[in-house]
Design a protein around this motif. Sequence first.
Motif, short mmCIF file in Angstrom:
data_model
loop_
_atom_site.label_atom_id
_atom_site.label_comp_id
_atom_site.label_asym_id
_atom_site.label_seq_id
_atom_site.Cartn_x
_atom_site.Cartn_y
_atom_site.Cartn_z
N VAL A 12 1.98 -28.64 -81.79
CA VAL A 12 0.75 -27.92 -82.13
C VAL A 12 -0.12 -27.71 -80.90
CG1 VAL A 12 -0.46 -30.06 -82.80
CG2 VAL A 12 -1.26 -27.84 -83.66
N ASP A 13 -0.19 -28.71 -80.02
CA ASP A 13 -1.01 -28.59 -78.81
C ASP A 13 -0.41 -27.58 -77.84
OD1 ASP A 13 -2.99 -30.52 -79.55
OD2 ASP A 13 -1.53 -32.07 -79.14
N MET A 14 0.93 -27.61 -77.72
CA MET A 14 1.59 -26.65 -76.84
C MET A 14 1.33 -25.23 -77.31
SD MET A 14 4.22 -24.36 -76.35
CE MET A 14 5.42 -24.69 -77.64
N LEU A 15 1.46 -25.00 -78.59
CA LEU A 15 1.29 -23.65 -79.13
C LEU A 15 -0.17 -23.19 -79.03
CD1 LEU A 15 3.63 -23.86 -82.23
CD2 LEU A 15 3.97 -22.46 -80.19
N MET A 16 -1.10 -24.09 -79.27
CA MET A 16 -2.51 -23.71 -79.15
C MET A 16 -2.87 -23.39 -77.70
SD MET A 16 -3.75 -23.58 -82.17
CE MET A 16 -2.12 -23.00 -82.64
N ALA A 17 -2.34 -24.19 -76.78
CA ALA A 17 -2.58 -23.93 -75.36
C ALA A 17 -1.93 -22.62 -74.95
CB ALA A 17 -2.04 -25.08 -74.51
N ALA A 18 -0.70 -22.39 -75.44
CA ALA A 18 0.00 -21.14 -75.12
C ALA A 18 -0.77 -19.94 -75.65
CB ALA A 18 1.41 -21.18 -75.72
N LYS A 19 -1.31 -20.08 -76.84
CA LYS A 19 -2.07 -18.97 -77.43
C LYS A 19 -3.33 -18.69 -76.63
CE LYS A 19 -3.84 -17.22 -81.82
NZ LYS A 19 -3.86 -17.41 -83.29
N THR A 20 -3.99 -19.75 -76.18
CA THR A 20 -5.21 -19.59 -75.37
C THR A 20 -4.89 -18.88 -74.06
OG1 THR A 20 -6.19 -21.60 -76.31
CG2 THR A 20 -7.07 -20.83 -74.19
N ILE A 21 -3.82 -19.30 -73.41
CA ILE A 21 -3.43 -18.68 -72.14
C ILE A 21 -2.99 -17.23 -72.36
CG2 ILE A 21 -1.70 -18.75 -70.28
CD1 ILE A 21 -1.84 -21.86 -70.59
N PHE A 219 -5.39 -20.14 -66.25
CA PHE A 219 -3.92 -20.11 -66.22
C PHE A 219 -3.35 -21.43 -65.73
CE2 PHE A 219 -5.39 -15.74 -65.97
CZ PHE A 219 -4.65 -15.15 -66.98
N THR A 220 -4.07 -22.52 -66.00
CA THR A 220 -3.61 -23.86 -65.69
C THR A 220 -3.31 -24.57 -67.01
OG1 THR A 220 -5.02 -23.90 -63.74
CG2 THR A 220 -4.15 -26.01 -64.50
N PHE A 221 -2.05 -24.78 -67.29
CA PHE A 221 -1.64 -25.28 -68.60
C PHE A 221 -2.26 -26.64 -68.93
CE2 PHE A 221 1.19 -26.99 -71.86
CZ PHE A 221 1.37 -25.89 -72.68
N ALA A 222 -2.20 -27.57 -67.97
CA ALA A 222 -2.74 -28.92 -68.21
C ALA A 222 -4.24 -28.87 -68.48
CB ALA A 222 -2.44 -29.82 -67.02
N LYS A 223 -4.93 -28.02 -67.77
CA LYS A 223 -6.38 -27.89 -67.97
C LYS A 223 -6.67 -27.31 -69.34
CE LYS A 223 -10.68 -28.09 -66.74
NZ LYS A 223 -11.34 -29.40 -66.58
N THR A 224 -5.88 -26.36 -69.75
CA THR A 224 -6.05 -25.75 -71.07
C THR A 224 -5.82 -26.80 -72.16
OG1 THR A 224 -5.28 -23.62 -70.22
CG2 THR A 224 -5.30 -23.90 -72.60
N LEU A 225 -4.81 -27.62 -71.97
CA LEU A 225 -4.56 -28.71 -72.92
C LEU A 225 -5.75 -29.65 -72.98
CD1 LEU A 225 -0.87 -29.92 -72.44
CD2 LEU A 225 -1.86 -28.88 -74.47
#
Length: 242
Positions: A12-21, A219-225
Amino acid sequence: MPKNRNYSCKDVDMLMAAKTIAKNFKANISELSNTRTDWTVQYASDLMARIDSAIETHLGIDAKKELRVATATLAAIQTPAKRDISFFKTQIDEDFKNEISKKNEMLKTLGFEKNLRGVQKNNQESLIKLLYQFKTNMTDALRLEITAKGMKPALIDSIIGYADTFIRANVTQETLKVATKEITQEVASVFNAIYNEIISICKKAANYYQYQPVKKEQFTFAKTLSNLGEASKVKGTDSTME
């Protein structure tokens, strides 16, 4: 984290972060489209649609629900079968205690000699073998000899009935084990593909915006998470993951 994933955070966190990016990507597509031929408005829209579809179709899917039900059904069948088998043997032991050779031959013919110990250890294969040998070798003559001592025919009928019921339940369970692996792998493939694509976008876009910290952060995945409240570290040590 589910197995076979390329990321170490929750789905769920991966998908939410992916959607945000992906949203950030689409918001900046007019500029980013100048950097690559495949980065178009249509591509950005399609990416968003794929992520939404993955969320709606797969997020929260309980691929093992049917397997749990089948396993519970099998257990429900196994318990009374073992009980009746045990009760049958006890009656045979008592009813034919003065006819040792006959008693031993009966138990051997009906599958007890080779399979009872395994049944007592909850070995399903042993139970299946005993049930089928019991069903196959319970002749009319043998049934008559046993019931003549006082055992009710209903007990014999119940044990015979378990044979087909148990094998059907066991086949269902084994089939669902394979199906569950296939479903799980399918979900993993969908999620991994999205993650890999988003990380690729992050690496390129973050480098393009390396002198624009605010945009680079988008566009920083870890930061988005982290912004989503996810504290788990993500695999990788490149700049987009810092």
